[in-house]
Design an enzyme around this catalytic site. Structure first.
Site, short mmCIF file in Angstrom:
data_model
loop_
_atom_site.label_atom_id
_atom_site.label_comp_id
_atom_site.label_asym_id
_atom_site.label_seq_id
_atom_site.Cartn_x
_atom_site.Cartn_y
_atom_site.Cartn_z
N CYS A 1 51.86 -93.09 0.54
CA CYS A 1 50.68 -93.32 1.43
C CYS A 1 49.54 -93.16 0.51
O CYS A 1 49.35 -92.15 -0.06
CB CYS A 1 51.04 -92.45 2.72
SG CYS A 1 49.34 -92.56 3.80
N GLU B 1 51.95 -97.83 9.18
CA GLU B 1 50.61 -98.11 9.41
C GLU B 1 50.42 -97.61 10.73
O GLU B 1 49.16 -96.98 11.26
CB GLU B 1 50.10 -99.66 9.11
CG GLU B 1 50.34 -99.98 7.82
CD GLU B 1 49.57 -98.97 6.88
OE1 GLU B 1 48.73 -98.28 7.25
OE2 GLU B 1 50.40 -98.92 5.81
N HIS C 1 49.50 -94.18 11.77
CA HIS C 1 48.26 -93.52 11.28
C HIS C 1 47.37 -93.46 12.81
O HIS C 1 46.53 -92.72 12.87
CB HIS C 1 47.44 -94.35 10.26
CG HIS C 1 48.08 -94.05 8.99
ND1 HIS C 1 47.79 -92.77 8.43
CD2 HIS C 1 48.79 -94.76 8.01
CE1 HIS C 1 48.34 -92.95 7.18
NE2 HIS C 1 48.79 -93.76 6.89
NI NI Z 1 49.76 -94.32 4.95
#
Ligand code: NI
Length: 183
Positions: free
Chosen positions: A100, A143, A146
């Protein structure tokens, strides 16, 4: 200044739940999306979520033709996904190494659904509805996590499978890519 500073793990904003985008206004979103693409590509990322640059909105981007961080991964179409919804399509869980941009220099083995449906809207407010599997499904799940304040280390089941890229590569556990030394 199109390339924005990436927030790193430890910044409390990365643990927040982001708000939906309503309405989806293409003109208003364009500067954010330009910055996100520039920032992601400069870091050789496979994807990026708005909160990683401090914008707490439910917007992710992902996709590439080839990615030096993941040279064995099949191409994923370049996609803007707003207000996403993920539905698992199978109970099969795959375990694989992930990194990440907000956790630079590290990799961990993370469980993800192998096959998912994802829905949402593109930058023009047009609906997106896809069924995907494998690496594409992994990137989307990473994603979208997040947006709920979840960084991949929170999903690692066995912390022995978490470590520094250079050390893991020295041990032959992962392959070091030319771009990995920058992070
Ligand atoms: Ni990430």
């Amino acid at each position: 200044m199109p390339i924005r500073t990436l927030l790193k793990m430890g910044d409390p904003r990365l643990l927040e739940v982001s708000r939906p985008v309503e309405p989806i206004d293409s003109l208003a979103l364009a500067p954010l999306l330009n910055d996100m693409w520039d920032t992601m590509k400069a870091a050789n990322g496979a994807g990026l979520a708005a909160p990683q640059i401090g914008v707490m909105r439910r917007v992710v981007i992902f996709g590439y033709q080839t990615n030096p961080r993941y040279p064995d991964a099949p191409p994923v179409p370049e996609t803007v996904l707003i207000n996403p919804l993920i539905t698992p399509l199978s109970r099969i869980i795959e375990h694989d190494w992930e990194g990440c941009l907000s956790v630079p220099g590290m990799r961990g083995i993370v469980p993800r659904f192998d096959k998912i449906r994802y829905q949402g809207f593109d930058q023009y407010g047009e609906p997106i509805d896809r069924e995907v599997s494998g690496f594409h499904a992994r990137v989307v799940q990473h994603e979208c996590d997040h947006l709920d304040g979840i960084l991949y280390p929170l999903r690692i089941e066995d912390m022995r499978n978490f470590g520094y890229v250079d050390t893991l590569a020295e041990q032959g556990i992962i392959k070091l890519q030319p771009c990995d030394d920058e992070s």
